[in-house]
Scaffold this motif. Structure first.
Motif, PDB file in Angstrom:
ATOM      1  N   ASN A 134      34.867  48.234  29.151  1.00 39.52           N
ATOM      2  CA  ASN A 134      35.264  49.593  28.789  1.00 39.52           C
ATOM      3  C   ASN A 134      34.215  50.131  27.808  1.00 39.52           C
ATOM      4  OD1 ASN A 134      36.490  51.917  27.836  1.00 39.52           O
ATOM      5  ND2 ASN A 134      38.112  50.842  26.710  1.00 39.52           N
TER       6      ASN A 134
ATOM      7  N   LYS B  35      34.057  53.079  26.602  1.00 31.80           N
ATOM      8  CA  LYS B  35      34.596  54.099  25.691  1.00 31.80           C
ATOM      9  C   LYS B  35      33.647  55.312  25.659  1.00 31.80           C
ATOM     10  CE  LYS B  35      36.907  50.401  23.280  1.00 31.80           C
ATOM     11  NZ  LYS B  35      37.556  49.923  22.074  1.00 31.80           N
TER      12      LYS B  35
ATOM     13  N   HIS C 217      45.488  53.347  27.119  1.00 36.73           N
ATOM     14  CA  HIS C 217      44.704  52.588  26.141  1.00 36.73           C
ATOM     15  C   HIS C 217      45.131  52.996  24.721  1.00 36.73           C
ATOM     16  CE1 HIS C 217      41.331  51.246  23.692  1.00 36.73           C
ATOM     17  NE2 HIS C 217      41.069  50.386  24.670  1.00 36.73           N
TER      18      HIS C 217
ATOM     19  N   GLU D 178      46.663  44.338  24.791  1.00 33.81           N
ATOM     20  CA  GLU D 178      45.665  44.593  23.761  1.00 33.81           C
ATOM     21  C   GLU D 178      46.355  44.893  22.437  1.00 33.81           C
ATOM     22  OE1 GLU D 178      41.627  45.952  25.385  1.00 33.81           O
ATOM     23  OE2 GLU D 178      42.883  47.732  25.271  1.00 33.81           O
TER      24      GLU D 178
ATOM     25  N   ILE E 263      41.710  45.233  18.414  1.00 35.04           N
ATOM     26  CA  ILE E 263      40.657  46.033  19.055  1.00 35.04           C
ATOM     27  C   ILE E 263      39.558  46.367  18.050  1.00 35.04           C
ATOM     28  CG2 ILE E 263      40.137  48.242  20.185  1.00 35.04           C
ATOM     29  CD1 ILE E 263      42.978  48.175  21.372  1.00 35.04           C
ATOM     30  N   GLY E 264      38.362  45.920  18.355  1.00 30.83           N
ATOM     31  CA  GLY E 264      37.198  46.231  17.520  1.00 30.83           C
ATOM     32  C   GLY E 264      37.226  45.628  16.125  1.00 30.83           C
TER      33      GLY E 264
ATOM     34  N   GLY F 112      40.694  42.824  23.285  1.00 30.01           N
ATOM     35  CA  GLY F 112      40.657  42.965  21.826  1.00 30.01           C
ATOM     36  C   GLY F 112      39.715  41.933  21.245  1.00 30.01           C
ATOM     37  N   SER F 113      38.482  42.373  20.888  1.00 27.99           N
ATOM     38  CA  SER F 113      37.479  41.501  20.257  1.00 27.99           C
ATOM     39  C   SER F 113      37.053  40.314  21.129  1.00 27.99           C
ATOM     40  CB  SER F 113      37.978  41.011  18.899  1.00 27.99           C
ATOM     41  OG  SER F 113      38.167  42.101  18.014  1.00 27.99           O
TER      42      SER F 113
ATOM     43  N   LEU G 220      39.733  42.366  29.191  1.00 29.58           N
ATOM     44  CA  LEU G 220      39.272  43.750  29.067  1.00 29.58           C
ATOM     45  C   LEU G 220      38.381  43.777  27.826  1.00 29.58           C
ATOM     46  CD1 LEU G 220      39.300  46.764  29.761  1.00 29.58           C
ATOM     47  CD2 LEU G 220      41.535  46.954  28.694  1.00 29.58           C
ATOM     48  N   VAL G 221      37.133  44.190  28.022  1.00 26.78           N
ATOM     49  CA  VAL G 221      36.122  44.021  26.983  1.00 26.78           C
ATOM     50  C   VAL G 221      35.553  45.365  26.542  1.00 26.78           C
ATOM     51  CG1 VAL G 221      33.979  42.822  26.415  1.00 26.78           C
ATOM     52  CG2 VAL G 221      35.479  41.903  28.210  1.00 26.78           C
ATOM     53  N   GLY G 222      35.587  45.645  25.257  1.00 28.70           N
ATOM     54  CA  GLY G 222      35.027  46.887  24.730  1.00 28.70           C
ATOM     55  C   GLY G 222      33.576  46.720  24.326  1.00 28.70           C
ATOM     56  N   SER G 223      33.333  46.534  23.040  1.00 25.53           N
ATOM     57  CA  SER G 223      31.948  46.597  22.548  1.00 25.53           C
ATOM     58  C   SER G 223      31.032  45.554  23.184  1.00 25.53           C
ATOM     59  CB  SER G 223      31.914  46.505  21.020  1.00 25.53           C
ATOM     60  OG  SER G 223      32.542  45.328  20.616  1.00 25.53           O
TER      61      SER G 223
HETATM   62  P1  PGA Z   1      36.832  45.577  21.779  1.00 30.82           P
HETATM   63  O1  PGA Z   1      37.684  46.711  22.547  1.00 30.82           O
HETATM   64  O2  PGA Z   1      36.473  44.548  22.818  1.00 30.82           O
HETATM   65  O3  PGA Z   1      35.630  46.280  21.248  1.00 30.82           O
HETATM   66  O4  PGA Z   1      37.731  45.014  20.731  1.00 30.82           O
HETATM   67  C1  PGA Z   1      38.620  46.371  23.514  1.00 30.82           C
HETATM   68  C2  PGA Z   1      39.270  47.584  24.095  1.00 30.82           C
HETATM   69  O5  PGA Z   1      39.458  48.568  23.357  1.00 30.82           O
HETATM   70  O6  PGA Z   1      39.586  47.624  25.293  1.00 30.82           O
END
Ligand code: PGA
Length: 263
Positions: free
Chosen positions: A8, A10, A113, A184, A189-190, A227-228, A245-248
Motif C-alpha cells: 500500500n 498510500k 483502511h 491492522e 501502523i507506521g 502494521g509495521s 499488508l505492507v505500507g512503508s
Molecule cells: P506500515 O503501514 O506497514 O507502514 O505500518 C501498513 C498499512 O497502513 O497498511
C-alpha cells in the motif's frame, strides 16, 4: 493456497516511480510467484500505467516461454485501489469509484483502511464501499483494527467492525467469490511496534471464524496482518497468517520483493 503480499503506497508515488514499479515487476519471478501472489495499491493516478506495465510483462514472459500460451496463465503483479467511493458515480468531487479502479486495471481494493476511517469514513460508508467493490468485480480487502485505547475490548471491537462492514450484503454476497480481511491494529501502523506473532495468529483465526459466519460458505476467505511489517519480521508473520499488508516497506522494490521471499 499460496500466501498474498499486498503493498500500500498510500499518498506516495509520482510518474518517476514507474522505475520502482518496473523493478518490482521484473523481480517478481516465477519462483517468487510460486511463493506468494503480489499486489500493489499505488495512488489512483498511477494505476492505469502500472496495470499496463504489469500486463506487458505478463505477455513478454509468456511469449518467451511459449507463444501459444494464454498470457492470463502467467502471474504478474496485481493492482489494487486504496479506497473507493460508496456511490457508483455522480457529483462527488475528488472521489474515485470502484468502477473507475476496475477500469484502470485494479482487481482488488482496500476498504476501511484506518487512515480513511480517521478521516471520517464510518461503518455504514464502509459497508456501502464494500458493496460497490463487489458490484465492480473487485476483491475487497476489508481493513479492521483496534486503537490503542480499545485493546482491552479488541475482540468485541473487531467483531463490531466486521459485522457492520458485512451487514445487509447477503444477496450480493451470494456472488462474493473472494474476500480478504486485513487485521491492522491502528497503533501498529507506521509505529515499528506490533502484537506478538502468537497474538496475531490468534486474532486472525478469530477474525476468520467471525467472518465465516457472515459470508457464504463458498466464499474464499483470506485473513492478513498489517502494521509495521518489514523484510526482517515478515517470515514469522506470513507463516502465522494468509499474508501481509505492507505500507512503508512496500515503497522500495528490494524490500517488497524481500517480503515475498520471506513468504
Ligand atoms: P506500515 O503501514 O506497514 O507502514 O505500518 C501498513 C498499512 O497502513 O497498511
Amino acid at each position: 493456497m499460496s500466501k498474498i503480499v499486498i503493498g500500500n503506497w498510500k499518498m506516495n508515488g509520482l510518474k518517476s516511480s514507474v522505475a520502482t514499479f518496473r523493478k518490482i515487476v521484473r523481480g517478481y519471478s516465477p519462483e517468487r510467484a510460486a511463493k506468494a501472489r503480489l499486489a500493489l495499491c499505488p495512488p489512483a493516478t498511477l494505476l492505469a500505467e502500472f496495470a499496463m506495465l504489469a500486463a506487458e510483462k505478463r505477455c513478454e514472459k509468456n511469449l518467451a516461454k511459449n507463444p501459444e500460451n494464454n498470457p492470463e496463465n502467467n502471474p504478474s503483479v496485481l493492482l489494487g485501489g486504496q479506497s473507493c467511493h460508496f456511490e457508483p458515480a455522480g457529483s462527488f468531487t475528488g472521489s474515485v469509484s470502484a468502477a473507475m479502479l476496475h477500469d484502470a486495471g485494479a482487481s482488488l481494493t482496500l476498504v476501511g483502511h484506518a487512515e480513511r476511517r480517521a478521516q471520517g469514513e464510518d461503518d455504514e460508508q464502509i459497508n456501502a464501499q464494500l458493496l460497490q467493490a463487489l458490484e465492480a468485480n473487485l476483491t475487497p480487502v476489508l481493513c479492521v483494527g483496534e486503537r490503542q485505547a480499545e485493546r482491552a475490548q479488541r475482540q468485541e471491537h473487531l467483531e463490531r467492525q466486521l459485522t457492520r462492514a458485512l451487514a445487509s450484503l447477503p444477496p450480493s454476497l451470494a456472488r462474493v467469490s473472494h474476500l480478504i480481511v486485513a487485521y491492522e491494529p491502528v497503533w501498529a501502523i507506521g509505529s515499528g511496534t506490533m502484537p506478538s506473532t502468537a497474538e496475531i495468529e490468534a486474532v486472525c483465526r478469530k477474525i476468520a471464524e467471525q467472518t465465516r459466519s457472515l459470508v457464504p460458505s463458498t466464499t474464499r476467505l483470506e485473513v492478513l496482518y498489517g502494521g509495521s511489517v518489514t523484510p526482517a519480521n515478515a517470515a514469522e508473520i506470513v507463516a502465522a497468517t494468509d499474508g501481509v499488508l505492507v505500507g512503508s516497506a512496500s515503497l522500495e522494490a528490494e524490500n517488497l520483493l524481500a517480503i515475498v521471499d520471506a513468504a
